[in-house]
Design a protein around this motif. Structure first.
Motif, PDB file in Angstrom:
ATOM      1  N   ALA A 156      48.659  38.645  38.031  1.00 34.53           N
ATOM      2  CA  ALA A 156      49.589  37.742  37.346  1.00 34.53           C
ATOM      3  C   ALA A 156      48.917  37.020  36.180  1.00 34.53           C
ATOM      4  CB  ALA A 156      50.160  36.730  38.335  1.00 34.53           C
ATOM      5  N   VAL A 157      47.663  36.582  36.376  1.00 31.05           N
ATOM      6  CA  VAL A 157      46.948  35.876  35.301  1.00 31.05           C
ATOM      7  C   VAL A 157      46.782  36.790  34.092  1.00 31.05           C
ATOM      8  CG1 VAL A 157      44.752  34.838  34.630  1.00 31.05           C
ATOM      9  CG2 VAL A 157      45.738  34.320  36.862  1.00 31.05           C
ATOM     10  N   VAL A 158      46.368  38.009  34.338  1.00 28.76           N
ATOM     11  CA  VAL A 158      46.153  38.958  33.245  1.00 28.76           C
ATOM     12  C   VAL A 158      47.474  39.302  32.562  1.00 28.76           C
ATOM     13  CG1 VAL A 158      45.337  41.266  32.648  1.00 28.76           C
ATOM     14  CG2 VAL A 158      44.111  39.911  34.356  1.00 28.76           C
ATOM     15  N   LEU A 191      32.121  32.408  32.724  1.00 28.57           N
ATOM     16  CA  LEU A 191      31.626  31.210  33.408  1.00 28.57           C
ATOM     17  C   LEU A 191      32.338  31.008  34.748  1.00 28.57           C
ATOM     18  CD1 LEU A 191      31.412  28.818  30.326  1.00 28.57           C
ATOM     19  CD2 LEU A 191      29.524  30.016  31.465  1.00 28.57           C
ATOM     20  N   TYR A 192      33.638  31.267  34.758  1.00 27.50           N
ATOM     21  CA  TYR A 192      34.426  31.136  35.986  1.00 27.50           C
ATOM     22  C   TYR A 192      33.907  32.082  37.074  1.00 27.50           C
ATOM     23  CZ  TYR A 192      38.635  31.665  38.966  1.00 27.50           C
ATOM     24  OH  TYR A 192      39.520  31.741  40.009  1.00 27.50           O
ATOM     25  N   ALA A 193      33.701  33.340  36.714  1.00 24.41           N
ATOM     26  CA  ALA A 193      33.232  34.326  37.692  1.00 24.41           C
ATOM     27  C   ALA A 193      31.829  33.999  38.176  1.00 24.41           C
ATOM     28  CB  ALA A 193      33.271  35.728  37.075  1.00 24.41           C
ATOM     29  N   LYS A 194      30.956  33.605  37.273  1.00 21.27           N
ATOM     30  CA  LYS A 194      29.581  33.270  37.666  1.00 21.27           C
ATOM     31  C   LYS A 194      29.551  32.043  38.584  1.00 21.27           C
ATOM     32  CE  LYS A 194      27.223  36.401  35.321  1.00 21.27           C
ATOM     33  NZ  LYS A 194      26.305  37.399  35.940  1.00 21.27           N
ATOM     34  N   CYS A 195      30.419  31.072  38.308  1.00 19.43           N
ATOM     35  CA  CYS A 195      30.487  29.882  39.162  1.00 19.43           C
ATOM     36  C   CYS A 195      30.989  30.231  40.556  1.00 19.43           C
ATOM     37  CB  CYS A 195      31.382  28.821  38.529  1.00 19.43           C
ATOM     38  SG  CYS A 195      30.637  27.975  37.125  1.00 19.43           S
ATOM     39  N   LEU A 196      32.028  31.071  40.621  1.00 24.65           N
ATOM     40  CA  LEU A 196      32.545  31.483  41.928  1.00 24.65           C
ATOM     41  C   LEU A 196      31.482  32.224  42.728  1.00 24.65           C
ATOM     42  CD1 LEU A 196      36.212  32.737  41.342  1.00 24.65           C
ATOM     43  CD2 LEU A 196      35.452  30.645  42.468  1.00 24.65           C
ATOM     44  N   ILE A 212      42.544  31.531  45.331  1.00 24.24           N
ATOM     45  CA  ILE A 212      41.732  31.440  44.119  1.00 24.24           C
ATOM     46  C   ILE A 212      42.046  32.634  43.225  1.00 24.24           C
ATOM     47  CG2 ILE A 212      39.386  31.340  43.191  1.00 24.24           C
ATOM     48  CD1 ILE A 212      38.476  30.201  45.858  1.00 24.24           C
ATOM     49  N   PRO A 213      42.564  32.412  42.018  1.00 27.13           N
ATOM     50  CA  PRO A 213      42.931  33.533  41.145  1.00 27.13           C
ATOM     51  C   PRO A 213      41.769  34.490  40.887  1.00 27.13           C
ATOM     52  CG  PRO A 213      43.792  31.457  40.274  1.00 27.13           C
ATOM     53  CD  PRO A 213      42.877  31.107  41.418  1.00 27.13           C
ATOM     54  N   LEU A 214      42.050  35.786  41.049  1.00 29.55           N
ATOM     55  CA  LEU A 214      41.086  36.844  40.748  1.00 29.55           C
ATOM     56  C   LEU A 214      39.766  36.674  41.498  1.00 29.55           C
ATOM     57  CD1 LEU A 214      41.661  37.143  36.883  1.00 29.55           C
ATOM     58  CD2 LEU A 214      42.501  38.700  38.653  1.00 29.55           C
ATOM     59  N   PHE A 268      43.434  48.900  48.038  1.00 33.50           N
ATOM     60  CA  PHE A 268      43.576  47.767  47.117  1.00 33.50           C
ATOM     61  C   PHE A 268      42.173  47.297  46.752  1.00 33.50           C
ATOM     62  CE2 PHE A 268      45.600  43.340  46.412  1.00 33.50           C
ATOM     63  CZ  PHE A 268      45.977  43.688  45.114  1.00 33.50           C
ATOM     64  N   ARG A 269      41.730  47.624  45.546  1.00 33.57           N
ATOM     65  CA  ARG A 269      40.344  47.376  45.131  1.00 33.57           C
ATOM     66  C   ARG A 269      40.230  46.046  44.392  1.00 33.57           C
ATOM     67  NH1 ARG A 269      37.525  48.337  40.308  1.00 33.57           N
ATOM     68  NH2 ARG A 269      35.286  48.616  40.602  1.00 33.57           N
ATOM     69  N   ASN A 270      39.329  45.189  44.859  1.00 33.65           N
ATOM     70  CA  ASN A 270      39.021  43.910  44.211  1.00 33.65           C
ATOM     71  C   ASN A 270      40.248  43.041  43.983  1.00 33.65           C
ATOM     72  OD1 ASN A 270      36.274  44.458  44.089  1.00 33.65           O
ATOM     73  ND2 ASN A 270      36.389  45.348  42.045  1.00 33.65           N
TER      74      ASN A 270
END
Length: 282
Positions: A156-158, A191-196, A212-214, A268-270
């Motif tokens: 949805a975000v994408v 930055l979001y992915a690295k923080c998660l 949590i989105p994605l 369902f991948r990732n």
């Protein structure tokens, strides 16, 4: 080497991607772990001595890894003008193993193979179902096929944020899209992915990750460097055509009467894409 220069419905998309593929480093842009992840649940060790076809090979990055499992015949079809780049990346292969052709995968006839795979291509075609039919058409009776596509579910975000940008960016020069748009725009997600990943180094509960989105995708891509994030963002923005495919559509495709219904799988991948495949009837 054979080329086919007539215009095709997906020529604009192929041209956009080839501009990028031809400027990437030699060998493979993907790690071995990424390759194995994309191919799972297939066991690449079973490719030894088999005839393998990739539909949409780009610069040969996946063929590079497939070749390490010693298939007897390794073939590919690509609409974009990347044959010279792919042959250069695969120049270490034994003479006679490799056959690459330029053409529309929905129309070309390469014969039949023990395994046909199509990774990250069907969702960029104007007619994704025609692409899947080409996968089956090239799979020998009793042979295997394997595909990976963007999912409608989990994106949805994408779909809401990136898609409007893509419709503009895909009309711009590739170099502007890659360096002036994709590079700065992907920084927040980097930055979001690295923080998660730092906060949840071993993952999170299903209940928490669902909020949590994605999350799953971020955990996966956080293992890579910024250049790969930019590559993915460019991939999202440069294509004139992108379709996010629902599970119900994948289920419809694999009900094809040429497929052994007991052999099929959907993964369902990732949390934002579908891997699916099976065997054709003998």
């Amino acid at each position: 080497m054979q080329t086919e220069d007539a215009p095709y419905p997906d020529s604009a998309t192929a041209s956009a991607f080839s501009e990028s593929w031809n400027r990437l480093r030699h060998s493979s842009v993907y790690s071995r772990d990424q390759f194995l992840d994309w191919f799972s649940p297939l066991d690449p060790n079973e490719l030894e001595g088999k005839a393998v076809l990739e539909l949409g090979f780009g610069n040969g990055s996946l063929l590079y890894h497939v070749a390490t499992f010693e298939p007897s015949r390794l073939s590919g079809v690509e609409l974009g003008n990347t044959l010279d780049t792919a042959y250069r990346n695969l120049s270490h292969l034994p003479p006679g193993m490799l056959e690459l052709r330029q053409g529309d995968l929905t129309q070309i006839d390469m014969g039949q193979f023990d395994l046909v795979y199509c990774i990250g291509v069907l969702h960029h075609l104007k007619a994704p179902e025609a692409g899947f039919k080409a996968v089956l058409r090239h799979t020998r009776p009793g042979g295997r096929f394997h595909c990976w596509v963007y999912a409608h579910e989990g994106n949805a975000v994408v779909r809401n944020l990136v898609e409007p940008l893509r419709k503009v960016a895909s009309r711009l020069p590739w170099w502007f899209t890659k360096y002036a748009l994709a590079a700065p725009l992907v920084i927040p997600f980097f930055l979001y992915a690295k923080c998660l990943k730092a906060l949840f180094p071993t993952g999170a509960s299903d209940r928490l990750s669902a909020k949590i989105p994605l999350f799953d995708y971020s955990q996966w891509i956080a293992q890579r460097d910024f250049a790969f994030f930019r590559h993915v963002a460019f991939d999202q923005l440069v294509s004139p055509q992108t379709v996010y495919i629902r599970r119900s559509k994948v289920e419809d495709w694999i009900r094809d009467p040429r497929i052994d219904p007991g052999s099929t799988y959907i993964v369902f991948r990732n949390g934002n894409s579908w891997k699916f495949g099976g065997r054709t009837l003998s």
